[in-house]
Design an enzyme around this catalytic site. Structure first.
Site, PDB file in Angstrom:
ATOM      1  N   ASP A  28      -3.938  -5.130   8.204  1.00  0.00           N
ATOM      2  CA  ASP A  28      -4.353  -4.859   6.822  1.00  0.00           C
ATOM      3  C   ASP A  28      -5.673  -5.537   6.466  1.00  0.00           C
ATOM      4  O   ASP A  28      -6.239  -5.285   5.404  1.00  0.00           O
ATOM      5  CB  ASP A  28      -3.256  -5.280   5.842  1.00  0.00           C
ATOM      6  CG  ASP A  28      -2.104  -4.298   5.823  1.00  0.00           C
ATOM      7  OD1 ASP A  28      -2.298  -3.131   6.221  1.00  0.00           O
ATOM      8  OD2 ASP A  28      -1.003  -4.699   5.394  1.00  0.00           O
ATOM      9  N   LYS A  42       0.860  -1.193   0.000  1.00  0.00           N
ATOM     10  CA  LYS A  42       0.000   0.000   0.000  1.00  0.00           C
ATOM     11  C   LYS A  42       0.892   1.238   0.000  1.00  0.00           C
ATOM     12  O   LYS A  42       2.073   1.164   0.344  1.00  0.00           O
ATOM     13  CB  LYS A  42      -0.930  -0.010   1.217  1.00  0.00           C
ATOM     14  CG  LYS A  42      -0.197  -0.103   2.560  1.00  0.00           C
ATOM     15  CD  LYS A  42      -1.178  -0.344   3.696  1.00  0.00           C
ATOM     16  CE  LYS A  42      -0.437  -0.480   5.020  1.00  0.00           C
ATOM     17  NZ  LYS A  42      -1.340  -0.767   6.115  1.00  0.00           N
ATOM     18  N   ARG A  96       1.204 -14.458   9.043  1.00  0.00           N
ATOM     19  CA  ARG A  96       0.020 -14.460   8.175  1.00  0.00           C
ATOM     20  C   ARG A  96      -0.087 -13.064   7.550  1.00  0.00           C
ATOM     21  O   ARG A  96      -0.894 -12.240   7.951  1.00  0.00           O
ATOM     22  CB  ARG A  96      -1.233 -14.829   8.970  1.00  0.00           C
ATOM     23  CG  ARG A  96      -1.260 -16.274   9.345  1.00  0.00           C
ATOM     24  CD  ARG A  96      -2.538 -16.645  10.041  1.00  0.00           C
ATOM     25  NE  ARG A  96      -2.627 -18.079  10.211  1.00  0.00           N
ATOM     26  CZ  ARG A  96      -3.524 -18.686  10.953  1.00  0.00           C
ATOM     27  NH1 ARG A  96      -4.431 -17.991  11.613  1.00  0.00           N
ATOM     28  NH2 ARG A  96      -3.528 -19.992  11.050  1.00  0.00           N
ATOM     29  N   ILE A  97       0.761 -12.843   6.558  1.00  0.00           N
ATOM     30  CA  ILE A  97       0.905 -11.514   5.973  1.00  0.00           C
ATOM     31  C   ILE A  97      -0.420 -11.001   5.418  1.00  0.00           C
ATOM     32  O   ILE A  97      -1.183 -11.732   4.803  1.00  0.00           O
ATOM     33  CB  ILE A  97       2.006 -11.473   4.891  1.00  0.00           C
ATOM     34  CG1 ILE A  97       1.797 -12.549   3.839  1.00  0.00           C
ATOM     35  CG2 ILE A  97       3.374 -11.609   5.511  1.00  0.00           C
ATOM     36  CD1 ILE A  97       2.808 -12.507   2.717  1.00  0.00           C
ATOM     37  N   LEU A 155       1.321 -17.516  16.093  1.00  0.00           N
ATOM     38  CA  LEU A 155       1.623 -17.480  17.524  1.00  0.00           C
ATOM     39  C   LEU A 155       0.652 -18.257  18.400  1.00  0.00           C
ATOM     40  O   LEU A 155       0.901 -18.409  19.583  1.00  0.00           O
ATOM     41  CB  LEU A 155       1.683 -16.022  18.011  1.00  0.00           C
ATOM     42  CG  LEU A 155       2.937 -15.270  17.605  1.00  0.00           C
ATOM     43  CD1 LEU A 155       2.860 -13.814  18.063  1.00  0.00           C
ATOM     44  CD2 LEU A 155       4.169 -15.928  18.165  1.00  0.00           C
TER      45      LEU A 155
END
Length: 147
Positions: A119, A78, A113-114, A146
């Site tokens: 986002d 972004k 966990r992109i 985690l």
């Protein structure tokens, strides 16, 4: 086709073996003020300036090598830290990551966990895209969770 070398592990990303390179999402302004990007900024305080020096644009994957030799890819998903990414921009940054990993011969990738944290991208969609994108490579992808 699904990536065969994809797996999720319950562990802290930063406890990953040093043979893994990292990737995480950031804005082109390299603010890194929230989510796991904040942790990266505090562990590698010189990284935001290096990302900015690369003059990133949305869709880039900016490679950074820390003083201790850890390779970190900053996925520019972004334009501004105040924005949410578009799915297409997020996917473009993953395509750039794939090209960079292949160009540098890097075979092990550890990621959170992109895109699924601050986002707010759907992780199930992202995981499927990542597996399909990397299916034609021998890159191992370990997603660190985690809980």
């Amino acid at each position: 086709m699904i990536a065969l070398n994809y797996h999720e592990e319950v562990q802290d990303l930063f406890d990953s073996d040093p043979t893994y390179v990292f990737a995480h999402c950031v804005a082109a302004d390299a603010g890194m003020g929230g989510g796991i990007a904040w942790t990266f900024r505090h562990r590698y305080p010189e990284m935001p300036a290096a990302v900015l020096a690369a003059q990133p644009v949305v869709g880039d994957a900016v490679r950074y090598v820390s003083d201790d030799g850890r390779v970190i890819y900053n996925l520019i998903s972004k334009g501004s830290s105040a924005q949410l990414p578009d799915r297409s921009d997020f996917e473009d940054s993953l395509r750039a990551l794939k090209r960079a990993l292949l160009a540098h011969g890097e075979k092990r990738l550890a990621i959170p966990r992109i895109g699924a944290g601050i986002d707010r991208l759907n992780w199930s969609d992202s995981a499927g895209f990542i597996q399909e994108l990397f299916a034609d490579t021998d890159i191992e992808i370990m997603v660190c969770v985690l809980h």
